[in-house]
Design an enzyme around this catalytic site. Sequence first.
Site, PDB file in Angstrom:
ATOM      1  CG  HIS A 149      -1.895  -1.046   1.337  1.00  0.00           C
ATOM      2  ND1 HIS A 149      -1.834  -2.041   2.286  1.00  0.00           N
ATOM      3  CD2 HIS A 149      -2.994  -1.310   0.588  1.00  0.00           C
ATOM      4  CE1 HIS A 149      -2.859  -2.853   2.134  1.00  0.00           C
ATOM      5  NE2 HIS A 149      -3.581  -2.444   1.105  1.00  0.00           N
ATOM      6  N   GLY A 172      -2.695  -2.149  -6.772  1.00  0.00           N
ATOM      7  CA  GLY A 172      -1.515  -3.012  -6.766  1.00  0.00           C
ATOM      8  C   GLY A 172      -1.710  -4.216  -7.675  1.00  0.00           C
TER       9      GLY A 172
END
Length: 286
Positions: free
Chosen positions: A37, A147
Amino acid sequence: MIVFHKIVELQNALFDDRKAGKTVGLVPTMGALHGGHASLVRKSVEDNDITVVSVFVNPTQFNDPKDLKTYPRTIEKDCKLLEEINADYVFAPSVEEMYPVPDNRHFEYPPVSTVMEGAHRPGHFNGVCQVVSRLFYIVRPDRAYFGEKDWQQIAVIKAMVKALSLNVTIVECPIVRDADGLARSSRNALLSEQERAIAPNIFKALSSSVEYSKSHNVKETHDYVVDTINAVDGLDVEYFEIVDGDTLLPVADWADSDYVVGCITVYCGSKPVRLIDHIKYKEPKL
Ligand code: PAF
């Protein structure tokens, strides 16, 4: 850094930012933040004037109530990290704030949303699209960051953006791994010490299968990965599919596509913790 719990307050702040000509990046998360993150947030901070990070464990994308209950929640720690890496706004709404009435919208983009995770976790991508589309409507970001670990999720979100003609650029960020190869995931926090020790065997098998694939066909490579991982006590492959990187449909032969990806889901330990990963056998030519 400002933490918002109410949509209208976040929107008021963003209204002023927009008026001042600032660009806005959004990093949607479910919290329990890790290095993966952090890499998305850093990229957004680099690309945009304002970075909004949403922290919301979205109930509509969990098809297993036990999974929703045990999903790690670490908001204070998350805010500390986000402050350190220069996020501007955290948006941490309650379930009632995000869903004042039940969301009855239905999102399906076959085949990308119906194969693999779509087939094994019915309703999961519908919930992801519900919450991500709401976040896009609320924040109206110029760019949104996801991601590559959740590789299929990116394909589904891109399909949704196209279908709804949303004016947002989806930025795909590389997968972040621990030194032993395990893909960073919030779920890793649920692994016991012993489970954490065996989990890297997933990426080890995927990596070695790239060399193996050079002298073996798709079926043999598939079986090599599944057998190697299942041979580790405590690991159990749910599915491994070798697919075309654009359609996400299985390939029968390496020559069938210029972009080939192996996608895997493995149960680790007795709870068990569900881990996902992928490997690229053939990269698309730019
Ligand atoms: O990838 C995740 O963490 C979630 O699916 C997302 C995109 C934040 C939506 O809840």
